[in-house]
Design a protein around this motif. Structure first.
Motif, PDB file in Angstrom:
ATOM      1  N   TYR A 254       0.918  -0.663  -0.322  1.00 31.81           N
ATOM      2  CA  TYR A 254      -0.064  -0.184   0.071  1.00 31.81           C
ATOM      3  C   TYR A 254       0.486   1.307  -0.263  1.00 31.81           C
ATOM      4  O   TYR A 254       2.117   1.355   0.755  1.00 31.81           O
ATOM      5  CB  TYR A 254      -1.045  -0.343   1.101  1.00 31.81           C
ATOM      6  CG  TYR A 254      -1.715  -0.883   1.356  1.00 31.81           C
ATOM      7  CD1 TYR A 254      -2.974  -1.139   0.316  1.00 31.81           C
ATOM      8  CD2 TYR A 254      -1.853  -2.114   2.025  1.00 31.81           C
ATOM      9  CE1 TYR A 254      -3.974  -2.327   0.691  1.00 31.81           C
ATOM     10  CE2 TYR A 254      -1.905  -3.225   1.685  1.00 31.81           C
ATOM     11  CZ  TYR A 254      -3.578  -2.942   1.261  1.00 31.81           C
ATOM     12  OH  TYR A 254      -4.737  -4.634   1.678  1.00 31.81           O
ATOM     13  N   PRO A 255       0.195   2.368  -0.992  1.00 35.97           N
ATOM     14  CA  PRO A 255       1.433   3.288  -1.109  1.00 35.97           C
ATOM     15  C   PRO A 255       0.635   3.828   0.873  1.00 35.97           C
ATOM     16  O   PRO A 255       0.164   4.821   0.839  1.00 35.97           O
ATOM     17  CB  PRO A 255       0.706   4.034  -1.730  1.00 35.97           C
ATOM     18  CG  PRO A 255      -0.429   4.005  -1.729  1.00 35.97           C
ATOM     19  CD  PRO A 255      -1.031   2.013  -1.409  1.00 35.97           C
ATOM     20  N   VAL A 256       2.194   5.222   0.970  1.00 35.39           N
ATOM     21  CA  VAL A 256       1.984   5.831   1.609  1.00 35.39           C
ATOM     22  C   VAL A 256       2.361   7.443   1.504  1.00 35.39           C
ATOM     23  O   VAL A 256       2.953   7.344   0.537  1.00 35.39           O
ATOM     24  CB  VAL A 256       3.052   5.431   3.075  1.00 35.39           C
ATOM     25  CG1 VAL A 256       3.427   7.204   4.599  1.00 35.39           C
ATOM     26  CG2 VAL A 256       3.523   4.246   2.995  1.00 35.39           C
ATOM     27  N   TRP A 257       1.612   8.502   1.657  1.00 35.28           N
ATOM     28  CA  TRP A 257       1.903   9.768   0.915  1.00 35.28           C
ATOM     29  C   TRP A 257       1.535  10.622   2.011  1.00 35.28           C
ATOM     30  O   TRP A 257       1.783  10.500   3.528  1.00 35.28           O
ATOM     31  CB  TRP A 257       0.343  10.065   0.186  1.00 35.28           C
ATOM     32  CG  TRP A 257      -0.157   9.162  -0.845  1.00 35.28           C
ATOM     33  CD1 TRP A 257      -1.349   8.038  -0.077  1.00 35.28           C
ATOM     34  CD2 TRP A 257       0.883   8.985  -2.209  1.00 35.28           C
ATOM     35  NE1 TRP A 257      -0.913   7.512  -1.702  1.00 35.28           N
ATOM     36  CE2 TRP A 257      -0.234   8.381  -2.750  1.00 35.28           C
ATOM     37  CE3 TRP A 257       1.406   9.849  -2.753  1.00 35.28           C
ATOM     38  CZ2 TRP A 257      -0.293   7.783  -3.895  1.00 35.28           C
ATOM     39  CZ3 TRP A 257       1.744   8.972  -4.371  1.00 35.28           C
ATOM     40  CH2 TRP A 257       1.262   8.538  -4.789  1.00 35.28           C
ATOM     41  N   ILE A 258       2.431  11.410   1.460  1.00 33.70           N
ATOM     42  CA  ILE A 258       3.203  12.462   2.660  1.00 33.70           C
ATOM     43  C   ILE A 258       2.929  14.568   2.422  1.00 33.70           C
ATOM     44  O   ILE A 258       2.955  14.375   1.193  1.00 33.70           O
ATOM     45  CB  ILE A 258       4.722  13.178   2.727  1.00 33.70           C
ATOM     46  CG1 ILE A 258       5.678  11.699   3.647  1.00 33.70           C
ATOM     47  CG2 ILE A 258       4.772  14.080   3.710  1.00 33.70           C
ATOM     48  CD1 ILE A 258       7.295  11.996   3.255  1.00 33.70           C
ATOM     49  N   GLY A 259       2.123  14.665   3.021  1.00 37.73           N
ATOM     50  CA  GLY A 259       0.989  15.995   2.781  1.00 37.73           C
ATOM     51  C   GLY A 259       1.981  17.010   3.389  1.00 37.73           C
ATOM     52  O   GLY A 259       2.620  17.189   4.545  1.00 37.73           O
TER      53      GLY A 259
END
Length: 759
Positions: free
Chosen positions: A358-363
């Protein structure tokens, strides 16, 4: 077919594809970067609506070309190896002939011809006819130059065009290659992240859904390194993000549908300011330029659970088991492993539909600071992306692939950092792992076993009779398990008429009091001899027949599951007769096992055999007892538990441990190998005609190979296929040892065991 131009598309390796556009596309730039770093990719050459060749670039500068006939059917496969710098040699050419389209679609060839070429021009042609038995083999010598071609640089696909004539195609004197436009193609992008945490109705491909947002607690990150991981695998390299030290709220998004409720995403909020841009969380060495369309570097999940934690936090096996028990047993979606402040805690949550990547995103905020960290379980479709610019020539739309293939690709996108060395192709590994996981899921009644349950010898046998009960016993804890073991042993002994015998009653009393089994149950030879006692009833029972399992449609498209259907009396053949006293004694012996779960499962399994045809009533009694003990809050310490021995189990071994050539620092990475080479060190005690047998233990499976000693002063190499490595990667470890035999039956010496981590 005559052609003067070919359309070029790039993507992952996919040898059985029939369409005119690659099913797993990547940009030309991404393929070029893969070529430069030695990573695998594929090139599809098509003439209009017809695929003609799929060219695969393998690590080690090996090439494979699949060729298609006028009906777009794959009928030839050519393998190339580097013969010398700048030159390739055909090492194998396989052609297939099919009598009908139906036989071709099922890959049931009628004739297969395999031509193998050695480096000195020795050629072997092997022709096989389906069902004919022996093959016809011809050997000839030919100039090796007849099998050479130039080694192409990236984009120089004209090298392979001349081979298309073998399928009857007619290339023009000059063939134009139409390269693809790269606009709109690239890695997965963060779209719709905020929608995941906005409550309200949603439309999904599976129908209407509703998003609900819940608070999962506060996460302490004193080290300033926030990690996202499967809590059962935090010893692996973690995906970490640098954040300010502190305590931050965790929010979980739930997606409710008619089919159930699942965790859609989880978020850590570090700043109140909303993010103005999202980026993929990357580790050093991960290059998004190497990813194909829609691919990502992500977090692998193998226990159906993911977590946010401080990178310095550890999780013991007991903590992990408790975490899983809480999520599975209480129906909760999140749980916390706490620690005294200011020590780091851990917040875990269910992972979407289960295992995968699963992808992990940084905002990031407008000043570049990390404001949010999100793991997306990809239950909601992404927002529409701008359509790519039309290619020079239209290509037919690829048919929709089954979801289980999409999951294989999700695992493939959990990519290792770009390798400097030549990594091995990964597609077959993930397909093999997917098959192993699906097979294991079905074997265990539609649920994956815990690592502890998987190691219990009789567990799979008992699963055939009642899978839900086995998993329930596994989750019950040692106190409940000991109670079940003692109950199953006593019921089996009573059913067989042994409970009141003078030499059986003390063993049942020992089980009830948590003491080791007394004589004669500590000596198998004496125990079984006592079955000749005239007081032992001569009782037999019909063999216990497990329910029949028939495949039914699974909620997951493209997959089948199994449903239990009990045999009717008319369908059941005459069962064998089983001795009840023998099975009852086995139940008592197994109940006294030092490991609580092994004792419980073993005693119940032997109890099933003791009750025979009446086993359903016995299992219902076990189920009722399990729930009663569990609901009563019984969490006793295991009365049989003893500290693990610090003694090396191989201390008595006299031979050095084997060496695995491909392993580095105790780790075997199946993404960068093509097989396993087990090297047995040279030993002066070995003599000619002695036999060496190597054992590769993976889970409950044992793979072996043996060979007579021919040169005692030299090491011996044994090879295992990459599929054995894939199986080891499924379990995460492998144990390797060897023995020296004087003859077939006489063991001279044994080696120490080499234990490897495998991924």
């Amino acid at each position: 077919m005559f052609f003067d131009s070919l359309d070029v598309s790039y993507g992952e390796m996919w040898g059985s594809w029939k369409g005119a556009a690659h099913p797993d596309p990547m940009s030309r730039a991404a393929a070029a970067r893969r070529h430069a770093t030695g990573r695998d990719y594929a090139v599809l050459l098509a003439a209009g609506d017809w695929p003609l060749a799929l060219i695969e670039f393998w690590p080690g500068r090996m090439w494979r070309v699949y060729q298609f006939d006028d009906a777009a059917e794959c009928t030839q496969m050519i393998d190339f190896k580097r013969h010398r710098p700048g030159t390739l040699r055909v090492v194998q050419n396989v052609r297939w002939w099919f009598a009908s389209e139906e036989r071709h679609s099922s890959r049931q060839w009628d004739v297969q011809e395999t031509t193998t070429v050695s480096a000195d021009g020795q050629v072997e042609v092997r022709s096989e006819s389906a069902g004919a038995g022996d093959a016809e083999v011809r050997r000839i010598s030919a100039p090796v130059e007849d099998f050479l071609c130039l080694e192409p640089e990236f984009g120089d696909w004209q090298v392979f065009v001349r081979f298309l004539t073998e399928q009857g195609h007619e290339p023009a004197a000059s063939v134009v290659l139409n390269e693809p436009a790269d606009e709109g193609r690239g890695p997965l992008r963060a779209t719709g992240i905020e929608r995941l945490f906005t409550p309200g109705p949603r439309d999904t491909p599976d129908g209407p859904a509703a998003i609900e947002v819940i608070d999962a607690g506060s996460l302490r990150v004193p080290s300033g390194r926030l990690a996202v991981s499967d809590p059962g695998w935090i010893t692996e390299p973690l995906r970490t993000i640098a954040v300010p030290p502190g305590e931050f709220p965790v929010t979980v998004s739930l997606m409710r549908t008619t089919g159930g409720t699942h965790v859609a995403a989880a978020r850590v909020t570090l700043l109140d300011a909303p993010p103005c841009a999202w980026e993929m969380a990357l580790e050093p060495g991960e290059d998004p330029g190497l990813l194909g369309e829609g691919q990502f570097y992500g977090v692998g999940v193998d226990a159906g659970t993911a977590a946010f934690l401080d990178a310095a936090r550890t999780v013991s096996e007991e903590e992990f088991d408790g975490l899983i028990e809480h999520l599975d047993g209480d129906g909760s979606f999140t749980t916390e492993l706490d620690a005294p402040e200011p020590e780091p805690n851990l917040i875990a949550f269910r992972a979407g539909h289960g295992d995968g990547s699963y992808p992990v995103w940084i905002g990031r905020t407008d000043d570049g600071r990390v404001g949010r960290v999100v793991i997306d379980f990809q239950l909601l479709p992404a927002e529409p992306r701008p359509a790519p610019k039309a290619p020079p020539r239209p290509a037919p739309k690829a048919p929709r692939r089954p979801r289980f293939l999409a999951r294989i690709e999700a695992e493939r996108t959990y990519a290792a950092p770009a390798a400097v060395e030549d990594p091995a192709p990964t597609g077959r590994k993930h397909i093999h792992l997917e098959k192993l996981r699906e097979t294991e899921r079905l074997e265990w009644g539609g649920r994956f076993p815990t690592a502890t349950l998987r190691a219990v010898p009789q567990a799979l046998s008992l699963v055939r009779y009642d899978a839900d009960l086995v998993h329930e016993i596994d989750a019950a804890g040692p106190g409940v398990q000991r109670g079940i073991a003692e109950f199953a042993a006593r019921r089996a002994a009573t059913e067989a008429g042994l409970a009141d015998l003078a030499w059986v009653a003390p063993a049942l009393a020992a089980l009830a009091q948590g003491r080791p089994l007394p004589f004669p149950f500590d000596r198998a030879d004496a125990l079984w001899a006592l079955l000749a006692d005239f007081d032992v009833p001569d009782r037999t029972v019909g063999e216990a027949v497990p329910p029949r399992h028939e495949p039914t449609r699974s909620p997951v498209e493209g997959r089948e599951t199994e449903a239990a259907i009990v045999f009717t009396p008319e369908e059941r053949s005459e069962p064998a007769r089983i001795s009840q006293p023998h099975m009852a004694l086995s139940a008592i012996l197994r109940a006294g096992d030092p490991h609580a779960l092994t004792g419980a499962v073993g005693a119940v399994s032997a109890g099933v055999a003791t009750f025979g045809e009446d086993y359903p009533a016995f299992l219902q009694e076990v189920r009722d007892l399990c729930r009663m003990l569990r609901d009563s809050g019984l969490h006793l310490a295991d009365p049989y538990a003893v500290p693990a021995s610090a003694e090396d189990p191989d201390e008595s071994a006299t031979l050095a441990a084997p060496v695995v050539v491909e392993a580095v620092d105790g780790l075997l990475d199946t993404d960068v190998i093509e097989g396993i080479t087990v090297r047995v060190p040279a030993d002066p005690g070995m003599a000619v005609d002695h036999v060496v047998q190597v054992r590769l233990v993976v889970g409950n499976a044992i793979y072996g190979d043996w060979r007579p000693v021919t040169a005692p002063g030299e090491p011996m190499d044994f090879t295992f296929d990459i599929e054995h490595g894939h199986a080891a990667a499924h379990y995460g470890e492998a144990k390797i040892s060897y023995q020296q035999f004087l003859d077939e039956d006489t063991v001279i010496a044994a080696s120490k065991t080499l234990r490897l981590r495998v991924r």
